[in-house]
Design an enzyme around this catalytic site. Structure first.
Site, PDB file in Angstrom:
ATOM      1  N   ASP A  99       0.877  -1.169   0.000  1.00 24.74           N
ATOM      2  CA  ASP A  99       0.000   0.000   0.000  1.00 24.74           C
ATOM      3  C   ASP A  99       0.910   1.212   0.000  1.00 24.74           C
ATOM      4  OD1 ASP A  99      -2.232   1.713   0.431  1.00 24.74           O
ATOM      5  OD2 ASP A  99      -3.232   0.086   1.523  1.00 24.74           O
ATOM      6  N   ASP A 195      -2.757   4.689  -2.351  1.00 23.87           N
ATOM      7  CA  ASP A 195      -3.720   5.311  -1.451  1.00 23.87           C
ATOM      8  C   ASP A 195      -4.048   6.746  -1.868  1.00 23.87           C
ATOM      9  OD1 ASP A 195      -5.069   5.114   1.225  1.00 23.87           O
ATOM     10  OD2 ASP A 195      -3.805   6.849   1.646  1.00 23.87           O
ATOM     11  N   GLU A 238      -6.429   4.305  -5.768  1.00 26.56           N
ATOM     12  CA  GLU A 238      -7.650   4.563  -5.011  1.00 26.56           C
ATOM     13  C   GLU A 238      -8.138   5.959  -5.355  1.00 26.56           C
ATOM     14  OE1 GLU A 238      -9.522   4.899  -0.556  1.00 26.56           O
ATOM     15  OE2 GLU A 238      -7.628   5.836  -1.041  1.00 26.56           O
ATOM     16  N   HIS A 312     -11.163  -2.199   3.788  1.00 24.95           N
ATOM     17  CA  HIS A 312     -11.030  -1.842   5.203  1.00 24.95           C
ATOM     18  C   HIS A 312     -11.711  -0.526   5.572  1.00 24.95           C
ATOM     19  CE1 HIS A 312      -8.120   0.461   3.045  1.00 24.95           C
ATOM     20  NE2 HIS A 312      -7.909   1.211   4.098  1.00 24.95           N
ATOM     21  N   ASP A 313     -12.247   0.191   4.580  1.00 25.89           N
ATOM     22  CA  ASP A 313     -12.917   1.466   4.861  1.00 25.89           C
ATOM     23  C   ASP A 313     -14.438   1.339   4.807  1.00 25.89           C
ATOM     24  OD1 ASP A 313     -10.486   2.873   5.027  1.00 25.89           O
ATOM     25  OD2 ASP A 313     -10.451   3.214   2.863  1.00 25.89           O
TER      26      ASP A 313
HETATM   27  C1  GLC Z   1      -7.534   5.833   2.121  1.00 27.27           C
HETATM   28  C2  GLC Z   1      -7.428   4.634   3.032  1.00 27.27           C
HETATM   29  C3  GLC Z   1      -8.014   4.974   4.372  1.00 27.27           C
HETATM   30  C4  GLC Z   1      -7.214   6.107   4.941  1.00 27.27           C
HETATM   31  C5  GLC Z   1      -7.123   7.278   3.978  1.00 27.27           C
HETATM   32  C6  GLC Z   1      -6.015   8.203   4.369  1.00 27.27           C
HETATM   33  O1  GLC Z   1      -8.837   6.181   1.863  1.00 27.27           O
HETATM   34  O2  GLC Z   1      -8.040   3.536   2.432  1.00 27.27           O
HETATM   35  O3  GLC Z   1      -8.033   3.889   5.241  1.00 27.27           O
HETATM   36  O4  GLC Z   1      -7.796   6.551   6.129  1.00 27.27           O
HETATM   37  O5  GLC Z   1      -6.831   6.894   2.656  1.00 27.27           O
HETATM   38  O6  GLC Z   1      -4.770   7.603   4.131  1.00 27.27           O
END
Ligand code: GLC
Ligand code: CA
Length: 543
Positions: A99, A195, A238, A312-313
């Site tokens: 990640d 990310d 993402e 995980h979110d």
């Molecule tokens: C992404 C991650 C999340 C995190 C955010 C800040 O959305 O998936 O878990 O809190 O970025 O890094």
């Protein structure tokens, strides 16, 4: 189009290390715990693991606040453990995807500590500064600007205070990120989940955050200086793109990323409610069909899709889209059939394969997630716009902790997750019923649905249909039954799903030959005027 790419046909399993398996009984999952379970992952048919961050971090956001990209967080283990994870995984033909948290670093990162020393420090321009904070609000509540006394300046953070945004307009920052990527690729990892990558082109003075004008230049440059040099690497971004934007990122001719996550379903869930994800607006089947069709059709031959229900979110998919009280297993299987015969790379999140459901914690003190805790504080205590009980119910629906509960490995003490030390986040009470050992022992469990689908995608005569086939739908206006067909050359199949907790009649004028797989035993062998049971899902071969 890149048909030889391994990731077009790979099953990617996301591990949230803190919750996967605690090998040394200190209440926190770790790298050795993952190594212990690699055989399970190969049994399931996993080709690659996306590992949520394991770098050194103060863990304000469970590792999405990196203090040192070249060091492993001591709670997870050591660099030796990481090396053995990479090599043990390799023995089982499993690749490791890191990640990459590159939109921001932790405020504990040495770059930021240096940056705070003076405005002449060479690291000062690694971040965004202002002497007059405006009214930007951070994603986890409160101002996006935080004061630094030594400089009499404010730094910018899109997420938590401890997650300081990196200034990508600075070429040195971009070079540092390329170096990090190259260092990990040299170590033998396969690639990166990137990310919050859509934010790196932000232009704060213009209030531009996602998909800023420079972002494609930055990604092309990064591709050229790092992962683009390794031909079989994988990158998945993402972001919350439209299909048009996803194509800009993922069209192979653009040399940016291999694929982007698509959060259309989730944007839909978050819309039209005061409490957004905490009072989710679940799309009905007709809306779901439209979303699926948009992504399947728009990206065809132009980009590449990711297929996922969970991460995980997000809340657990059965709790959002299925029926986790009365049809847990049936709806879990139906959701798998609905998505994972489509075109794209499948991602599954730990525990999804056994049909785990939301945590349903009842007290605020059960939650650990910064987003949940801050939002409770903001809405219930500071702004007083929601009652405590409404917000607690909301957390049961939308808290990120719903998917972060420790994985139940068996029905023994602490679900076999460790040897009895208190876990960092409470184990869910239903672990005696829902656990991996039990799922493996029962050939009708959700786990075997996933295992069979993975095998079908990779090893059956329909492999090319899965990778390249067209996507065609039937009964678009039917509010209960979803039907899609995949065809390539002379090989076609259709997927039929009753997405409801009642029986419904299917009347589809297609000549099917035999059933390839089905979620119930003795499913109807024809599609004409037959009754489908709750969440019944069937894949038919087409003559
Ligand atoms: C992404 C991650 C999340 C995190 C955010 C800040 O959305 O998936 O878990 O809190 O970025 O890094
Ligand atoms: Ca541990």
């Amino acid at each position: 189009m890149n048909d030889n790419k391994w990731w077009k046909n790979a099953i990617i399993y996301q591990i949230y290390p803190k919750s996967f398996k605690d090998s040394n009984n200190d209440g926190i999952g770790d790298l050795k715990g993952i190594i212990e379970k690699l055989d399970y992952l190969s049994f399931l048919g996993v080709d690659a693991i996306w590992l949520s961050p394991i770098y050194d971090s103060p863990m304000e956001d469970n590792g999405y606040d990196v203090a040192d990209y070249f060091k492993i967080a001591p709670i997870f283990g050591t660099m030796e453990d990481m090396d053995s994870l990479i090599s043990e995984a390799k023995k089982r033909n499993i690749r490791i995807i890191m990640d990459l948290v590159a939109n921001h670093t932790s405020k504990e990162h040495v770059w930021f500590k240096e940056a705070c020393k003076s405005i002449d420090n060479p690291y000062h321009d690694y971040f965004y500064w202002s002497d007059k904070p405006d009214d930007k609000i951070s994603d986890f509540c409160g101002s996006s600007w935080e004061y630094v006394e030594s400089l009499n300046l404010y730094y910018y953070h899109y997420f938590a205070k401890g997650q300081v945004d990196l200034n990508w307009t600075n070429p040195k920052v971009r070079q540092e990120i390329a170096n990090i990527i190259n260092w990990w690729l040299d170590k033998g990892v396969a690639g990166f989940r990137m990310d919050a990558i859509e934010l790196i082109g932000k232009e704060l003075d213009k209030n531009i955050f996602a998909n800023g004008p420079k972002i494609h230049d930055y990604l092309r440059e990064l591709n050229e200086n790092s992962f683009g040099k390794k031909k079989d690497s994988i990158t998945v971004g993402e972001g919350w793109p439209t299909t048009k934007i996803a194509i800009e990122y993922t069209n192979p001719e653009h040399h940016e990323l291999d694929m982007m996550f698509n959060f259309d379903l989730i944007s839909h869930i978050w819309k039209n409610n005061d409490l957004e994800k905490f009072e989710p607006n679940i799309p009905n089947l007709i809306e779901l069909k439209k979303i699926f069709a948009r992504w399947q059709n728009d990206l065809k031959d132009k980009g590449w899709n990711t297929l996922f229900w969970e991460n995980h979110d997000l809340a657990r998919c059965i709790s959002n889209f299925g029926n986790d009280r009365f049809y847990r297993e049936e709806s879990a299987k139906a959701l798998a059939y609905m998505l994972y015969f489509q075109q794209g790379t499948p991602f599954i999140y730990q525990g999804q394969e056994i049909g785990m459901i939301n945590a349903y914690y009842t007290k605020l003190s059960d939650y650990q997630d910064i987003d949940s805790i801050n939002k409770y504080q903001d809405k219930v205590i500071d702004k007083k716009i929601v009652s405590s009980s409404r917000m607690l119910k909301g957390l049961q629906r939308g808290s990120r902790d719903n998917a972060r509960t420790p994985i139940p490995w068996n029905d023994k003490e602490n679900a076999g997750w460790n040897n009895g030390a208190t876990p960092w986040l409470k184990i869910i009470p239903n672990y005696k019923e829902i656990n991996i050992e039990k799922a493996i022992a029962n050939k009708d469990s959700v786990l075997y649905t996933y295992k069979d689908i993975f095998k079908f995608r990779k090893e059956s005569e329909y492999r090319d249909t899965i990778i390249n086939g067209s996507y065609e739908t039937y009964l678009d206006d039917d509010p209960y039954i979803y039907v899609y067909k995949r065809s390539y050359n002379d090989k076609s199949f259709i997927v039929v799903v009753n997405y409801d907790d009642d029986n419904h009649e299917l009347d589809l004028n297609i000549d099917v030959s035999n059933i390839i797989m089905s979620s119930y035993k003795d499913s109807p062998s024809s599609t004409r005027k037959v009754i489908l049971r709750p969440y019944e899902a069937i894949v038919y071969k087409i003559k």
